[in-house]
Design an enzyme around this catalytic site. Structure first.
Site, PDB file in Angstrom:
ATOM      1  N   LYS A  41      -9.605   2.766  -3.179  1.00 30.61           N
ATOM      2  CA  LYS A  41     -10.697   2.457  -2.319  1.00 30.61           C
ATOM      3  C   LYS A  41     -11.335   2.790  -2.186  1.00 30.61           C
ATOM      4  O   LYS A  41     -11.862   3.564  -2.138  1.00 30.61           O
ATOM      5  CB  LYS A  41      -8.969   2.370  -0.722  1.00 30.61           C
ATOM      6  CG  LYS A  41      -9.532   2.286   0.212  1.00 30.61           C
ATOM      7  CD  LYS A  41      -8.900   1.580   1.292  1.00 30.61           C
ATOM      8  CE  LYS A  41      -8.060   1.210   2.738  1.00 30.61           C
ATOM      9  NZ  LYS A  41      -7.394   1.903   4.005  1.00 30.61           N
ATOM     10  N   CYS A  62      -5.554  -3.006   2.341  1.00 32.78           N
ATOM     11  CA  CYS A  62      -5.512  -2.797   3.586  1.00 32.78           C
ATOM     12  C   CYS A  62      -7.096  -3.251   4.073  1.00 32.78           C
ATOM     13  O   CYS A  62      -7.874  -4.510   4.793  1.00 32.78           O
ATOM     14  CB  CYS A  62      -5.563  -1.269   4.181  1.00 32.78           C
ATOM     15  SG  CYS A  62      -4.356  -1.539   5.955  1.00 32.78           S
ATOM     16  N   GLU A  78       0.697  -1.484  -0.014  1.00 29.77           N
ATOM     17  CA  GLU A  78       0.088   0.258   0.092  1.00 29.77           C
ATOM     18  C   GLU A  78       0.442   1.525  -0.172  1.00 29.77           C
ATOM     19  O   GLU A  78       1.558   1.259   0.580  1.00 29.77           O
ATOM     20  CB  GLU A  78      -1.028   0.295   1.106  1.00 29.77           C
ATOM     21  CG  GLU A  78      -1.930   1.211   1.548  1.00 29.77           C
ATOM     22  CD  GLU A  78      -2.918   0.826   3.044  1.00 29.77           C
ATOM     23  OE1 GLU A  78      -3.140   2.307   2.891  1.00 29.77           O
ATOM     24  OE2 GLU A  78      -2.414   0.479   3.554  1.00 29.77           O
TER      25      GLU A  78
END
Length: 508
Positions: free
Chosen positions: A324, A380, A268
């Site tokens: 995301k 994540c 990430e």
């Protein structure tokens, strides 16, 4: 008074059993003890006030240990110790309000319904886990079902997901408690029948997991030589200008060291510079990936129309951008930005100005030897949301998870996060590649087994083979909230039936 102290002790110990059953402790049988203890308290509470107190104590110990890593995340940006302790304690005490409500509501409205122990209590347990997934943006952590990750029973997640596993844990826990009640009343015959039922459920779920693992629901279509890269950049230095060039040099060296890879995954926000700031570097990635017939996925921060996005970009034989969808409050955006910005360093990080994707995201397309395949990209914290991963994995051949667990330091969170991620592989019957900044990176098969993993706090290059898979598990055919909705519907129906008959019955 003595009885109240004993109940309080049971509440604290039962709450501790939940995180102790999960990674990194992995004393998984304790999950049944903890859930049974909670049910026992639900029936022993003599008043609504006592139920509030016992539920809160349960939550204090559950979250006091289970999310103690909040303090570690504060320390990565040198938050004063007193403030880190204060904020962590406040967060845990606030989370403890959830089991407080759960136990109080059961004591007040549910415990005298028919089958209150063996049916109502397990259904209500699952509903409350589900509420934690979305309430106040969600905290889907410490679910009971994750405790079964290292047992054959975990393979049943391909059938009904982690919520189904939690329901199974709750039913078994209720059965164990009922055996105790029956023995206490010297009703040995009834105790034997219940005990046999509990053992039968344990045995059946274990047998199903052994005979029908998650991988059996999907079909292998090929293999990939993969690499998960772990940079081990200290979080305190990551976003500094002095670290920018060393980071770029590290990844350039990785490409030189691993020429024969089909799919390479970087963590990430692997590079803190945006792609348009380093066009030559990114053009070289594209050229090198194409020449080697290699797909490269990297975490980056992108800028579009004045908004920053935590994203994954594909290079070489991979193409497309994934943004995301589910951001972390206080980590990637500030709910009360006008008041919090500037108060402590934690709220002034570059990553705390992100925006979620405006549109539903799609898998990333890649090619190998001219044949396309699709990758479900997950960033994540998104790995903790079963339905988000389910929607992406349905149309994909592989799951790729990138993360930056450096926030958590040397705490229990990276191990919990890995355990949660493994469950996503089982639910979806897909192999999974995971790259993190400082561990734990891993290669995981469709049955949730960790084939390889990195150590923490070291630079690592994990290489191996993963399988491309197609087909749907039963879990993927329905929304992940199907089990919680079913539980809630049954609770409503049973409550209405009991009220209509006007015959509330004792719990057991």
């Amino acid at each position: 008074m003595q009885s109240s102290k004993w109940l309080a002790l049971v509440a604290l110990l039962s709450g501790l059993c939940i995180p102790l059953a999960l990674a990194p402790f992995n004393f998984w049988p304790l999950i049944f003890v903890g859930v049974a203890g909670f049910f026992w308290l639900s029936f022993r509470a003599a008043s609504a006030r006592q139920a509030l107190w016992l539920g809160w104590l349960f939550g204090v110990s559950q979250y006091g240990l289970g999310v103690s890593w909040i303090y570690s995340s504060m320390q990565t940006v040198d938050t004063p110790i007193w403030l880190g302790v204060l904020l962590t304690a406040g967060f845990c005490l606030a989370l403890a309000l959830l089991p407080l409500f759960q136990l109080w509501f059961f004591q007040r409205f549910l415990r005298r319904l028919p089958l209150a122990l063996m049916l109502i209590a397990p259904l209500w347990w699952v509903v409350n886990e589900w509420v934690r997934e979305w309430l106040f943006t969600g905290m889907p952590w410490l679910f009971a079902g994750y405790a079964l990750s290292d047992t054959p029973m975990a393979q049943n997640a391909a059938l009904f997901g982690v919520y189904g596993l939690s329901l199974m844990v709750a039913v078994i826990s209720a059965g164990m408690l009922r055996v105790g009640y029956r023995l206490q009343r010297q009703q040995r015959r009834s105790a034997q029948i219940t005990a046999l039922s509990v053992v039968g459920l344990l045995g059946l779920s274990t047998l199903v997991g052994l005979v029908q693992p998650a991988s059996d629901w999907t079909q292998a279509t090929g293999t990939l030589k993969v690499a998960a890269i772990q940079s081990n950049v200290d979080q305190r230095r990551k976003w500094t200008s002095a670290q920018q060039q060393p980071t770029l040099d590290f990844y350039s060296q990785v490409l030189r060291d691993l020429p024969d890879i089909d799919l390479m995954l970087w963590p990430e926000a692997a590079m803190t510079l945006r792609p348009e700031q380093i066009p030559t570097y990114m053009a070289d990635l594209q050229r090198l990936g194409t020449e080697r017939d290699m797909a490269l996925l990297t975490g980056v921060v992108t800028l579009d129309a004045g908004r920053y996005y935590n994203a994954i970009l594909g290079y070489g034989m991979a193409s497309g951008e994934y943004r995301k969808q589910h951001l972390v409050p206080f980590g990637e955006y500030l709910p009360l930005e006008k008041y919090l910005r500037g108060t402590i360093a934690f709220f002034d990080l570059p990553t705390s100005v992100m925006y979620p994707a405006a549109q539903p995201q799609r898998p990333i397309r890649a090619e190998l030897n001219g044949q396309p395949y699709f990758i479900a990209p997950v960033i994540c914290y998104e790995a903790t949301y079963p339905d988000l991963v389910r929607r992406l994995a349905r149309d994909s051949d592989l799951i790729a998870v990138i993360s930056n667990d450096a926030w958590f330091g040397d705490s229990i969170a990276p191990h919990q996060h890995l355990q949660i991620t493994r469950m996503r592989a089982i639910e979806n019957g897909r192999d999974l590649l995971r790259a993190t900044q400082n561990g734990v990176s891993a290669l995981i098969d469709a049955d949730g087994r960790v084939l390889q993993h990195s150590e923490q706090f070291v630079a690592a290059k994990l290489t191996g083979e993963l399988t491309l898979r197609t087909g749907l598990t039963p879990f993927q055919r329905l929304p992940s909230a199907f089990i919680p909705w079913l539980c809630l519907s049954l609770l409503i129906v049973l409550s209405l039936m009991a009220r209509r008959k006007n015959r509330p019955l004792a719990a057991d």
